[in-house]
Design an enzyme around this catalytic site. Structure first.
Site: not given
Length: 254
Positions: A15, A24-25, A54, A96, A134, A138
């Site tokens: 995280d 930091d992804l 996400g 999602s 978003y 997904k």
């Protein structure tokens, strides 16, 4: 994480703060650092991977941030960690149900994701805004999973890759969306046939199942766990009959 640890597994969490590995992804350097730290921390071998980092769309949040975290942060990690998964290993990505219940997803943005063009995707995402970035991120992720799962790097190497498409789940992310004066009313419009939002432990149980041996025949599946929203709104869209003539025509034209 708690469910897997209770089953006797060692879990390495990632995280941006307060985790086993802080990274930091949303940046290539952060992803590389995370992959390196995981490789060192696990001794070069993993039994399973769940990529659930996400960010939600919000009027005040730029689309490029979601593009980098939700899609590239997931896909680059799956690619980078795949060599650590031995035969019999499993990976689960979190997609999602917004992929099917939210309209007006920009196809050009989805295409940029799947072309792995991060700079181009970030530009398009900023133009579109994070509210549609978003579901686009997904949707592209679900397509990436289905496209990769059956190939030589995954199924061909004895490694299973699947995705979960949750609906509205009672998490801090959803709470913040409900509190937003613009997003909250839109969220309230989503019909959920079973009459409630989902619980995090319900998604955790599905993810744990997909990682385990009882899910050994799942490959490239995208499992909707959304209280029936997708089934209600898109009843006859899936399963879709295979029109082979369209594929053959496309092959002739290409």
């Amino acid at each position: 994480m708690t469910k897997l640890e209770a089953s006797g597994h060692r879990v390495i969490g990632i995280d941006v703060q307060q985790a086993d590995i802080v990274a930091d992804l949303g940046t290539p350097l952060g992803r590389d650092a995370a992959i390196g730290a995981i490789t060192e921390g696990c001794g070069g071998s993993l039994a399973g991977v769940i990529t659930c980092a996400g960010l939600a769309g919000a009027p005040s949040r730029v689309g490029s941030l979601l593009a980098s975290v939700n899609y590239f942060g997931t896909v680059d990690l799956l690619i980078g960690l795949r060599p650590l998964l031995a035969g019999g290993g499993s990976a689960v990505a979190i997609s999602s149900n917004s992929t099917t219940v939210q309209p007006a997803i920009p196809p050009a943005l989805v295409a940029a994701f799947l072309a792995h063009d991060e700079d181009g995707a970030r530009d398009l995402a900023d133009e579109a805004g994070s509210m549609v970035t978003y579901p686009a991120s997904k949707l592209a992720l679900a397509h990436w999973v289905r496209g990769q799962a059956t190939g030589s790097d995954w199924a061909g190497a004895g490694i299973r890759l699947n995705a979960i498409a949750p609906g509205m789940i009672e998490t801090p992310m959803v709470t913040s969306m409900r509190d937003d004066p613009e997003v909250g009313p839109l969220l309230a419009m989503l019909p959920i046939p079973i009459g409630r939002a989902g619980r995090p432990e319900e998604i955790a149980a599905l993810a744990a199942f997909l990682l385990g041996p009882d899910a050994g025949y799942f490959c490239g599946s995208v499992l909707f766990c959304d209280g029936g929203s997708d089934a209600l709104l898109r009843t006859t869209d899936w399963p879709a009959a295979w029109d082979i003539s369209v594929r053959e025509l496309g092959s002739q034209l290409s």
